[in-house]
Design a protein around this motif. Structure first.
Motif, short mmCIF file in Angstrom:
data_model
loop_
_atom_site.label_atom_id
_atom_site.label_comp_id
_atom_site.label_asym_id
_atom_site.label_seq_id
_atom_site.Cartn_x
_atom_site.Cartn_y
_atom_site.Cartn_z
N LEU A 55 0.83 -1.20 0.00
CA LEU A 55 0.00 0.00 0.00
C LEU A 55 0.87 1.25 0.00
O LEU A 55 0.60 2.21 -0.75
CB LEU A 55 -0.92 0.01 1.23
N THR A 56 1.90 1.26 0.83
CA THR A 56 2.79 2.42 0.91
C THR A 56 3.45 2.70 -0.44
O THR A 56 3.51 3.85 -0.89
CB THR A 56 3.87 2.18 1.98
N ARG A 57 3.94 1.64 -1.10
CA ARG A 57 4.58 1.82 -2.42
C ARG A 57 3.61 2.42 -3.42
O ARG A 57 3.96 3.34 -4.17
CB ARG A 57 5.09 0.47 -2.94
N MET A 58 2.37 1.94 -3.42
CA MET A 58 1.41 2.40 -4.41
C MET A 58 0.92 3.81 -4.11
O MET A 58 0.61 4.58 -5.02
CB MET A 58 0.25 1.42 -4.49
N LEU A 59 0.86 4.17 -2.85
CA LEU A 59 0.49 5.55 -2.50
C LEU A 59 1.60 6.52 -2.91
O LEU A 59 1.33 7.63 -3.36
CB LEU A 59 0.22 5.65 -1.00
N ARG A 60 2.84 6.09 -2.76
CA ARG A 60 3.97 6.95 -3.13
C ARG A 60 4.02 7.20 -4.63
O ARG A 60 4.40 8.29 -5.08
CB ARG A 60 5.29 6.31 -2.67
N THR A 61 3.63 6.19 -5.41
CA THR A 61 3.67 6.32 -6.88
C THR A 61 2.32 6.74 -7.44
O THR A 61 2.14 6.74 -8.66
CB THR A 61 4.12 4.99 -7.50
N HIS A 62 1.38 7.07 -6.56
CA HIS A 62 0.05 7.55 -6.94
C HIS A 62 -0.73 6.54 -7.79
O HIS A 62 -1.55 6.92 -8.63
CB HIS A 62 0.16 8.90 -7.67
N GLU A 63 -0.47 5.25 -7.53
CA GLU A 63 -1.30 4.21 -8.14
C GLU A 63 -2.62 4.06 -7.38
O GLU A 63 -3.56 3.45 -7.87
CB GLU A 63 -0.54 2.88 -8.13
N ILE A 64 -2.66 4.61 -6.17
CA ILE A 64 -3.87 4.75 -5.38
C ILE A 64 -3.91 6.20 -4.92
O ILE A 64 -2.89 6.76 -4.51
CB ILE A 64 -3.89 3.81 -4.16
N ALA A 65 -5.08 6.82 -4.99
CA ALA A 65 -5.15 8.26 -4.72
C ALA A 65 -4.91 8.62 -3.26
O ALA A 65 -4.31 9.65 -2.96
CB ALA A 65 -6.50 8.80 -5.18
N GLY A 66 -5.39 7.78 -2.34
CA GLY A 66 -5.24 8.14 -0.94
C GLY A 66 -5.67 7.02 -0.02
O GLY A 66 -6.27 6.03 -0.45
N ALA A 67 -5.36 7.18 1.25
CA ALA A 67 -5.73 6.19 2.25
C ALA A 67 -5.99 6.86 3.59
O ALA A 67 -5.36 7.87 3.92
CB ALA A 67 -4.63 5.14 2.41
N GLY A 68 -6.93 6.30 4.34
CA GLY A 68 -7.20 6.73 5.71
C GLY A 68 -7.08 5.51 6.61
O GLY A 68 -7.84 4.56 6.47
N LEU A 69 -6.11 5.54 7.51
CA LEU A 69 -5.80 4.35 8.31
C LEU A 69 -5.89 4.66 9.80
O LEU A 69 -5.33 5.64 10.28
CB LEU A 69 -4.39 3.85 7.98
N ASP A 70 -6.58 3.78 10.51
CA ASP A 70 -6.66 3.87 11.97
C ASP A 70 -5.95 2.69 12.62
O ASP A 70 -5.79 2.65 13.83
CB ASP A 70 -8.13 3.92 12.41
N VAL A 71 -5.54 1.71 11.80
CA VAL A 71 -4.89 0.50 12.29
C VAL A 71 -3.74 0.15 11.35
O VAL A 71 -3.75 0.52 10.17
CB VAL A 71 -5.88 -0.67 12.37
N TYR A 72 -2.77 -0.60 11.90
CA TYR A 72 -1.53 -0.83 11.16
C TYR A 72 -1.09 -2.28 11.32
O TYR A 72 -1.37 -2.94 12.33
CB TYR A 72 -0.45 0.14 11.65
N GLU A 73 -0.39 -2.75 10.30
CA GLU A 73 -0.02 -4.16 10.25
C GLU A 73 0.84 -4.58 11.43
O GLU A 73 0.73 -5.71 11.93
CB GLU A 73 0.68 -4.48 8.93
#
Length: 328
Positions: free
Chosen positions: A252-270
């Motif tokens: 998810l982090t990689r794709m957010l950095r390269t704008h393959e996904i527009a955005g994310a809202g996270l309240d929990v983490y792996e």
């Protein structure tokens, strides 16, 4: 009813009213501070307690359960999720496990919608501008976000929380879609005006917003893996108020950095509180410290459920919220 009071060990600070009621009913050991118990403290707790009251910050695994004294007969979890507890091993040792389901559905659904709005309307960026003192006034093109009305929301996991999210999303004019292990009854689908997708891949590829609301189980670990994340539209966003392990956080982090996904809202983490540092640097991500169920009302209700489970067990009956391996 037992002639002596049960020995109950609570691993974290709970709301004052809950701690007071526990003290009235049981021989309870409370925490003096709000730090998680160390492994050594947990071992000592399971060796001496009749009932352990852990939270999601405590790892109740097979190794710990093997060190429990014969008197430990109930793990009354403070929280709905039990992925931090080895329920199967507990059962093999004759230890019951209970949880607190249904309490935080509305609170978590509220936070889900808050994250959807925060990401799509760029609220944290606006807040940062105001706090920095750099705002120079209104501009027609500044901090342009997207309208949520009319967007397709794909809910992954349509239990109590997922359905609560669906009701809120409908009020915002969103189109509700969902994928679930089992399809809802037709009358519930009609009430929610929700469209069922048997194929998660097909749903993910067509949604504007994905909301993760399923529990963490062996079958849902990395359910949103790199392959599935790549199916999302470039202008889509993903929100997770469930469990971090459901999403492959590195992918998810990689794709957010390269704008393959527009955005994310996270309240929990792996990895619990160890958040990927690259994730913290991204402007198209809203991060919260696992506060989806953090309301005074919800925390007290959770405590009341814990007390009912312990009291019912003490009276010689099955706790109303007992968890069995088949449920997982």
């Amino acid at each position: 009813m037992s002639s002596t009071r049960l020995s109950v060990v609570v691993t974290r600070r709970l709301p004052e009213t809950v701690e007071k009621r526990l003290s009235e009913l049981f021989d309870v050991q409370l925490r003096e501070d709000d730090q998680p118990m160390s492994r050594h403290e947990l071992v000592q707790a399971v060796k001496q307690a009749d009932v352990l009251v852990p939270t999601l910050s405590d790892r109740i695994d097979a190794t710990l359960i093997a060190q429990a004294g014969d008197q430990l007969k109930l793990i009354a979890n403070y929280g709905a999720g039990v992925d931090h507890i080895d329920v199967q091993t507990a059962r093999q040792h004759g230890i019951l496990v209970s949880n607190t389901p249904g309490v935080s559905a509305d609170d978590t659904a509220d936070m889900t919608m808050a994250l959807v709005l925060a990401v799509t309307r760029r609220i944290p960026e606006g807040l940062a501008v105001m706090q920095s003192g750099d705002w120079e006034g209104w501009s027609p093109t500044a901090l342009l976000g997207g309208r949520v009305a009319g967007r397709r929301l794909g809910i992954l996991g349509m239990g109590r929380i997922g359905q609560a999210v669906a009701r809120r999303a409908a009020a915002f004019g969103m189109q509700v879609h969902y994928h679930n292990r089992h399809r809802l009854r037709s009358e519930i689908e009609d009430e929610l005006d929700a469209t069922y997708w048997e194929s998660l891949d097909q749903m993910v590829a067509r949604m504007d917003v994905i909301s993760v609301n399923c529990p963490h189980t062996p079958s849902t670990f990395h359910l949103m893996n790199a392959r599935r994340l790549k199916l999302m539209k470039l202008d889509a966003v993903i929100v997770n108020t469930s469990r971090g392990e459901v999403i492959d956080e590195n992918a998810l982090t990689r794709m957010l950095r390269t704008h393959e996904i527009a955005g994310a809202g996270l309240d929990v983490y792996e990895n619990g509180s160890e958040v990927n540092p690259r994730l913290r640097e991204l402007k198209n991500v809203v991060l919260l410290p696992h506060m989806g169920s953090a309301t005074t009302e919800g925390r007290i209700e959770m405590g009341e459920k814990v007390i009912v489970n312990i009291k019912t067990f003490d009276d010689g009956h099955r706790p109303p919220d007992q968890v069995v391996p088949a449920m997982l």
